[in-house]
Enzyme design. Sequence first.
Site, PDB file in Angstrom:
ATOM      1  N   ASP A   1       2.805   5.585  -6.668  1.00  0.00           N
ATOM      2  CA  ASP A   1       4.036   5.508  -5.911  1.00  0.00           C
ATOM      3  C   ASP A   1       5.452   5.554  -6.651  1.00  0.00           C
ATOM      4  OD1 ASP A   1       2.913   5.488  -3.252  1.00  0.00           O
ATOM      5  OD2 ASP A   1       2.107   3.633  -3.685  1.00  0.00           O
TER       6      ASP A   1
ATOM      7  N   HIS B   1      -2.091  -2.180  -9.855  1.00  0.00           N
ATOM      8  CA  HIS B   1      -3.298  -1.458  -8.933  1.00  0.00           C
ATOM      9  C   HIS B   1      -4.548  -2.459  -8.967  1.00  0.00           C
ATOM     10  CE1 HIS B   1      -5.838   1.215  -6.862  1.00  0.00           C
ATOM     11  NE2 HIS B   1      -4.580   1.852  -6.489  1.00  0.00           N
TER      12      HIS B   1
ATOM     13  N   HIS C   1       0.726  -1.102   0.011  1.00  0.00           N
ATOM     14  CA  HIS C   1      -0.057  -0.072   0.090  1.00  0.00           C
ATOM     15  C   HIS C   1       0.785   1.281  -0.221  1.00  0.00           C
ATOM     16  CE1 HIS C   1      -3.442   2.509   0.584  1.00  0.00           C
ATOM     17  NE2 HIS C   1      -3.723   2.262   1.914  1.00  0.00           N
TER      18      HIS C   1
HETATM   19  N1  CMC Z   1       5.084  -6.525 -10.686  1.00  0.00           N
HETATM   20  C1  CMC Z   1       5.054  -7.710 -11.389  1.00  0.00           C
HETATM   21  N2  CMC Z   1       3.867  -8.599 -11.321  1.00  0.00           N
HETATM   22  C2  CMC Z   1       2.753  -7.779 -10.918  1.00  0.00           C
HETATM   23  C3  CMC Z   1       2.914  -6.807 -10.103  1.00  0.00           C
HETATM   24  C4  CMC Z   1       3.963  -5.984 -10.185  1.00  0.00           C
HETATM   25  N3  CMC Z   1       4.093  -4.870  -9.325  1.00  0.00           N
HETATM   26  N4  CMC Z   1       1.714  -6.549  -9.541  1.00  0.00           N
HETATM   27  C5  CMC Z   1       0.949  -7.677  -9.840  1.00  0.00           C
HETATM   28  N5  CMC Z   1       1.550  -8.408 -10.580  1.00  0.00           N
HETATM   29  C6  CMC Z   1       1.106  -9.614 -11.271  1.00  0.00           C
HETATM   30  C7  CMC Z   1       0.786 -10.775 -10.202  1.00  0.00           C
HETATM   31  O1  CMC Z   1       1.991 -11.412 -10.083  1.00  0.00           O
HETATM   32  C8  CMC Z   1      -0.197 -11.573 -10.967  1.00  0.00           C
HETATM   33  O2  CMC Z   1       0.376 -12.276 -11.771  1.00  0.00           O
HETATM   34  P1  CMC Z   1      -0.362 -13.859 -12.074  1.00  0.00           P
HETATM   35  O3  CMC Z   1      -1.578 -13.543 -12.641  1.00  0.00           O
HETATM   36  O4  CMC Z   1       0.662 -14.374 -13.011  1.00  0.00           O
HETATM   37  O5  CMC Z   1      -0.267 -14.478 -10.770  1.00  0.00           O
HETATM   38  C9  CMC Z   1      -1.112 -10.525 -11.822  1.00  0.00           C
HETATM   39  O6  CMC Z   1      -0.002  -9.459 -12.086  1.00  0.00           O
HETATM   40  C10 CMC Z   1      -2.048  -9.967 -10.806  1.00  0.00           C
HETATM   41  O7  CMC Z   1      -1.703  -9.503  -9.686  1.00  0.00           O
HETATM   42  P2  CMC Z   1      -2.597  -9.437  -8.260  1.00  0.00           P
HETATM   43  O8  CMC Z   1      -1.604  -9.564  -7.007  1.00  0.00           O
HETATM   44  O9  CMC Z   1      -3.593 -10.360  -8.226  1.00  0.00           O
HETATM   45  O10 CMC Z   1      -3.133  -7.983  -8.098  1.00  0.00           O
HETATM   46  P3  CMC Z   1      -3.663  -7.167  -7.175  1.00  0.00           P
HETATM   47  O11 CMC Z   1      -4.836  -6.244  -7.712  1.00  0.00           O
HETATM   48  O12 CMC Z   1      -4.303  -7.993  -6.099  1.00  0.00           O
HETATM   49  O13 CMC Z   1      -2.593  -6.377  -6.608  1.00  0.00           O
HETATM   50  C11 CMC Z   1      -1.085  -4.416  -6.031  1.00  0.00           C
HETATM   51  C12 CMC Z   1      -2.452  -5.109  -6.586  1.00  0.00           C
HETATM   52  C13 CMC Z   1      -1.047  -3.255  -5.967  1.00  0.00           C
HETATM   53  C14 CMC Z   1      -0.864  -4.985  -4.575  1.00  0.00           C
HETATM   54  C15 CMC Z   1      -0.017  -5.172  -6.921  1.00  0.00           C
HETATM   55  O14 CMC Z   1      -0.112  -4.955  -8.218  1.00  0.00           O
HETATM   56  C16 CMC Z   1       1.277  -4.826  -6.582  1.00  0.00           C
HETATM   57  O15 CMC Z   1       1.883  -5.689  -5.640  1.00  0.00           O
HETATM   58  N6  CMC Z   1       2.056  -3.848  -6.825  1.00  0.00           N
HETATM   59  C17 CMC Z   1       3.477  -3.464  -6.341  1.00  0.00           C
HETATM   60  C18 CMC Z   1       3.047  -2.732  -5.013  1.00  0.00           C
HETATM   61  C19 CMC Z   1       2.695  -1.303  -5.252  1.00  0.00           C
HETATM   62  O16 CMC Z   1       3.245  -0.582  -6.242  1.00  0.00           O
HETATM   63  N7  CMC Z   1       1.844  -0.773  -4.271  1.00  0.00           N
HETATM   64  C20 CMC Z   1       1.127   0.451  -4.549  1.00  0.00           C
HETATM   65  C21 CMC Z   1      -0.337   0.373  -4.990  1.00  0.00           C
HETATM   66  S1  CMC Z   1      -0.787   2.189  -5.305  1.00  0.00           S
HETATM   67  C22 CMC Z   1      -0.814   2.913  -3.981  1.00  0.00           C
HETATM   68  C23 CMC Z   1      -1.812   2.774  -2.955  1.00  0.00           C
HETATM   69  O17 CMC Z   1      -3.198   2.881  -3.218  1.00  0.00           O
HETATM   70  O18 CMC Z   1      -1.634   2.001  -1.865  1.00  0.00           O
END
Ligand code: CMC
Length: 431
Positions: free
Chosen positions: A363, A307, A268
């Site tokens: 971010d 996201h 987050h």
């Molecule tokens: N780098 C590489 N792969 C990713 C990333 C990333 N940053 N984010 C998602 N994926 C992949 C993930 O591995 C999955 O792949 P697969 O389908 O092969 O398993 C697919 O994309 C879907 O990911 P998810 O985890 O199901 O997506 P989510 O919607 O649950 O997660 C997230 C959203 C923000 C937690 C995630 O994208 C992430 O960990 N990003 C990096 C951390 C980050 O930048 N966070 C700040 C968010 S914006 C500020 C805020 O609002 O807090």
Amino acid sequence: MGSDTLTVIDNRTGRQYEIPIHDGAINAPDLRQIRVSEEDFGLVSYDPGFMNTAPCQSKITFIDGDQGILRYRGYPIEELAEKSTYLEVAYLILHGELPTKPQLDDWSYNVIHHSILHENIKKFIDGFHHDAHPMGMLVSTVGALSTFYTDAKHIFDAESRTKQTYRLVAKMPTIAGFAYRHSIGMPYAYPDNDLSYTGNFLNMLFKMTELKYQPHPVLERALDVLFILHADHEQNISTNVMRGVGSAHSDPYCAVAAAAAALYGPLHGGANEQVLKMLSEIGHKDKVPSFIQKVKAGDGRLMGFGHRVYKNYDPRAKIIKKVAYDVFELKGRNPLLDIALELERIALEDDYFIKRKLYPNVDFYSGLIYQSMGLQIDMFPVLFAIARTIGWIAHWEEMLLDPEQKMKIARPRQLYRGAEKRGYVPIEKRK
Ligand code: CMC
């Protein structure tokens, strides 16, 4: 056109149910009527991570993740970032309308005049270890305010809520400033009521021996825009925590401490800190392709990318990129920028990221700006928390005033998958 209902046939019993649809949603409690027997609890919806669950109705923030749209109270984020100020946006988020001039003056006066902390808070901050993370200091100190303002427990008293709102919005930057000065071994800098909200925050961070600190207008405005962009983001995890804790009728200081604790997490608000660590570890533009390969192979994530809601370029990231150049013009180009730009370029052309709709989020560039302003990276989530405080308060108040929610503690169900009933085994008989 058919009626706004969902017809469900339960193939276990052959029974048919008509479930009303309102605004594209069904009420989850309506599923409870779907039962196989009188003793059956009824159907529940299973949704780890809240992938498709709306726990509330809200009028505060609108996001269309596919189109990359963000609006506060109907106003596009791009317009607010260009034309407004953080305090004006904070008023808008809380009250639902842009303030008139007298309303804005009154709101600003009250926020600015609640910025001083009780002197005992200083002793509290003094007690932290020299290398304590400022976010840990912020979380505990804002929680501690609950012990100073015991009137805060009157959560259904509008006057009390207003008072706590002034205090929280005003004191978060002061706590943050004190935490920062503690971590760099500098004397605390007190608030200066002549300055703007962000100008005063810069004063509490950077004031040295000068009698009066003068914030640079470019930095003051950059911070103001960053605060506008971070002010609210509907039902993100920290806001969900704020509403969850608030639903137990805890006071707002404890609820904000809990929300800030959620924000601290690297998935987050802690992500901006992780982005800078990642860029430093990559070290050079030429190493970007091998780093991307590692991420694609499942070794870590590209921080600042992806996201839950945006499946398009985060509109905040676009605005931040512009602000970054304003700050770099003044402070010099951040050497990590080239690595970030190369990461973005390669990722946006790569099938792995395209297929998963992973774009830069808020971010990705914000940390570069904060670093260029002279802040150490562990302060980045703290800045996010200051800006988001008004969003948390607005959601908390909306929940308390919502007749559907004010007396409903947030209490999800679970699917129990543990052991069936069994008898206690004396210790000498356990294997
Ligand atoms: N780098 C590489 N792969 C990713 C990333 C990333 N940053 N984010 C998602 N994926 C992949 C993930 O591995 C999955 O792949 P697969 O389908 O092969 O398993 C697919 O994309 C879907 O990911 P998810 O985890 O199901 O997506 P989510 O919607 O649950 O997660 C997230 C959203 C923000 C937690 C995630 O994208 C992430 O960990 N990003 C990096 C951390 C980050 O930048 N966070 C700040 C968010 S914006 C500020 C805020 O609002 O807090």
